[in-house]
Motif scaffolding. Structure first.
Motif, PDB file in Angstrom:
ATOM      1  N   TYR A  78       6.011  13.047   3.768  1.00  0.00           N
ATOM      2  CA  TYR A  78       6.997  12.838   4.834  1.00  0.00           C
ATOM      3  C   TYR A  78       7.978  14.010   4.913  1.00  0.00           C
ATOM      4  O   TYR A  78       8.420  14.369   6.002  1.00  0.00           O
ATOM      5  CB  TYR A  78       7.743  11.528   4.583  1.00  0.00           C
ATOM      6  N   ILE A 124       3.811   9.699  -0.694  1.00  0.00           N
ATOM      7  CA  ILE A 124       4.138   9.481   0.714  1.00  0.00           C
ATOM      8  C   ILE A 124       5.458  10.157   1.060  1.00  0.00           C
ATOM      9  O   ILE A 124       5.598  10.791   2.108  1.00  0.00           O
ATOM     10  CB  ILE A 124       4.152   7.972   1.040  1.00  0.00           C
ATOM     11  N   LYS A 152       4.270   5.762  -3.395  1.00  0.00           N
ATOM     12  CA  LYS A 152       5.642   6.012  -2.940  1.00  0.00           C
ATOM     13  C   LYS A 152       6.035   7.490  -3.001  1.00  0.00           C
ATOM     14  O   LYS A 152       6.453   8.064  -1.993  1.00  0.00           O
ATOM     15  CB  LYS A 152       6.574   5.154  -3.788  1.00  0.00           C
ATOM     16  N   LEU A 211       0.169   6.984   9.956  1.00  0.00           N
ATOM     17  CA  LEU A 211       0.927   5.752   9.716  1.00  0.00           C
ATOM     18  C   LEU A 211       0.958   4.894  10.973  1.00  0.00           C
ATOM     19  O   LEU A 211       0.826   3.667  10.897  1.00  0.00           O
ATOM     20  CB  LEU A 211       2.356   6.063   9.274  1.00  0.00           C
ATOM     21  N   LEU A 220       9.555   1.537   8.069  1.00  0.00           N
ATOM     22  CA  LEU A 220       8.935   2.447   7.118  1.00  0.00           C
ATOM     23  C   LEU A 220       9.609   3.822   7.167  1.00  0.00           C
ATOM     24  O   LEU A 220       9.877   4.429   6.126  1.00  0.00           O
ATOM     25  CB  LEU A 220       7.439   2.570   7.411  1.00  0.00           C
ATOM     26  N   GLU A 267       0.826  -1.207   0.000  1.00  0.00           N
ATOM     27  CA  GLU A 267       0.000   0.000   0.000  1.00  0.00           C
ATOM     28  C   GLU A 267       0.864   1.262   0.000  1.00  0.00           C
ATOM     29  O   GLU A 267       0.547   2.241  -0.663  1.00  0.00           O
ATOM     30  CB  GLU A 267      -0.963   0.006   1.190  1.00  0.00           C
ATOM     31  N   CYS A 268       1.948   1.236   0.749  1.00  0.00           N
ATOM     32  CA  CYS A 268       2.854   2.400   0.789  1.00  0.00           C
ATOM     33  C   CYS A 268       3.587   2.566  -0.537  1.00  0.00           C
ATOM     34  O   CYS A 268       3.780   3.691  -1.000  1.00  0.00           O
ATOM     35  CB  CYS A 268       3.851   2.256   1.938  1.00  0.00           C
TER      36      CYS A 268
END
Length: 186
Positions: free
Chosen positions: A94, A90, A87, A106, A147, A82-83
């Motif tokens: 981040y 996210i 990519k 998260l 992660l 899913e992450c």
């Protein structure tokens, strides 16, 4: 969620795949959606509220779309997949001013999925809730920590493959911990 709001959220994710969070403007969103600014502001106060809503909706969808996890690998692989689907987006979140809010979601996702696995695995074993919570926290911290490392490394390695290797390396350790807690219970 109504169609226009969904369109705005989807457009936000698309833009996050293309450019950093701090480069996305309301004008970018309304131009791509073919709506006016008032429509945007009817649904969202500003870009940060859109970001928070988008991440919350994504995490909720991830959680709802997978009910039962049969192994630590199935939990971690699912979350990693899913992450990796988002990519760049996210990574942009981040590295943005929304980082704290993003990390909170998260953590929520990691906790829920690991908890679902532990609850399923231990449903026929008498383990004190505090011991279950210890296991959940350990695995959630491990997952989220990896992660975060992946994000710190610019999402430069295959997260799914890494989790597969990790689970192979530590194969059976979770089951042994569960049995240890069950053993002390007797």
């Amino acid at each position: 969620m109504n169609r226009t709001k969904t369109l705005i959220v989807d457009t936000f994710w698309q833009l996050l795949e293309e450019k950093p969070y701090n480069k996305i403007t309301v004008q970018d969103i309304v131009d791509r959606c073919h709506v006016n600014r008032n429509t945007f502001y009817y649904h969202f106060q500003d870009i940060p509220s859109l970001a928070e809503n988008s991440v919350e909706k994504w995490v909720d969808e991830v959680i709802k779309s997978h009910g039962v996890f049969g192994s630590p690998l199935s939990c971690l692989t699912y979350m990693a997949e899913e992450c990796m689907k988002r990519k760049k987006a996210i990574l942009h979140l981040y590295c943005s001013a929304q980082k704290d809010s993003f990390l909170s979601y998260l953590n929520k996702m990691g906790y829920y999925i690991i908890r679902a696995y532990i609850e399923t695995t231990t449903e026929n074993i008498s383990i004190p809730q505090e011991n279950k919570e210890t296991l959940i926290k350990y695995y959630k911290c491990t997952f989220v920590g990896i992660l975060l490392d992946w994000l710190d490394e610019g999402a430069s390695y295959d997260l799914v493959k890494f989790y597969e290797e990790l689970c192979d390396l530590f194969s059976g350790s979770g089951e042994r911990a569960i049995l240890k807690y069950a053993h002390f219970e007797k």
